[in-house]
Enzyme design. Structure first.
Site, PDB file in Angstrom:
ATOM      1  N   GLY A  43       1.974   1.590  -3.462  1.00 24.20           N
ATOM      2  CA  GLY A  43       0.780   1.784  -4.275  1.00 24.20           C
ATOM      3  C   GLY A  43       0.202   3.177  -4.144  1.00 24.20           C
ATOM      4  CG  ASP A  44      -0.466   6.868  -0.912  1.00 21.55           C
ATOM      5  OD1 ASP A  44      -1.597   7.278  -1.232  1.00 21.55           O
ATOM      6  OD2 ASP A  44       0.371   7.594  -0.324  1.00 21.55           O
ATOM      7  CB  SER A  45       4.164   6.587  -4.109  1.00 19.15           C
ATOM      8  OG  SER A  45       4.426   6.895  -2.778  1.00 19.15           O
ATOM      9  CD  GLU A  99      -1.202  12.195  -4.926  1.00 21.08           C
ATOM     10  OE1 GLU A  99      -1.372  13.397  -5.210  1.00 21.08           O
ATOM     11  OE2 GLU A  99      -1.975  11.544  -4.212  1.00 21.08           O
ATOM     12  CB  ALA A 129      -0.947  -0.003   1.191  1.00 12.50           C
TER      13      ALA A 129
END
Length: 145
Positions: free
Chosen positions: A32-34, A37, A29
């Site tokens: 994945g968040d980066s 984004e 995560a």
């Protein structure tokens, strides 16, 4: 030519499928968040590059906030294969140790599952599937009815 960047960076990421599967869902995560984004920001600029940065940011929030990611992953569940569903479940069930400020806990957990999926696909270097999931997420975010 268009995937040269991904190919070059992929050469530096030498994780095996087994190593990726053994990573904590919170690590998936995290990456994945980066990745999500960057994809959202790139999409926003490609669609609305003439807007101010403030407006681009506000438009991006509609894609990256926990509520939107939770809704997206719920609407994508039928399209995911068993491995992808397992990654979402692992992400959803992980204990992050943080309490969301602006999201319901259940939404936050599903958003973590969605981000874990994005990180998993990225680390697997499955850029075709990552692209497919991203554009389906865009469709979900744009067509919330």
């Amino acid at each position: 030519m268009q995937n040269d960047f991904f190919e070059k960076i992929s050469d530096k990421m030498n994780l095996t499928a087994e190593e990726i599967n053994q990573l904590s869902p919170l690590v998936l995560a995290y990456i994945g968040d980066s990745v999500y984004e960057v994809l959202v920001r790139t999409y926003m600029v490609s669609e609305n590059g003439q807007l101010s940065v403030n407006k681009l940011h506000r438009n991006s929030i509609g894609f990256v906030k926990a509520h939107a990611q939770s809704e997206t992953v719920h609407r994508l569940m039928d399209l995911l294969n068993e491995d992808e569903l397992n990654i979402v479940r692992r992400g959803r069930n992980s204990k992050s140790g943080t309490v969301p400020k602006n999201a319901d806990l259940t939404e936050y957990k599903y958003a973590t599952g969605f981000e874990a999926l994005i990180g998993y696909l990225y680390l697997k270097k499955d850029f075709n599937r990552l692209t497919e999931v991203f554009f389906r997420a865009v469709d979900v975010s744009k067509n919330k009815d």
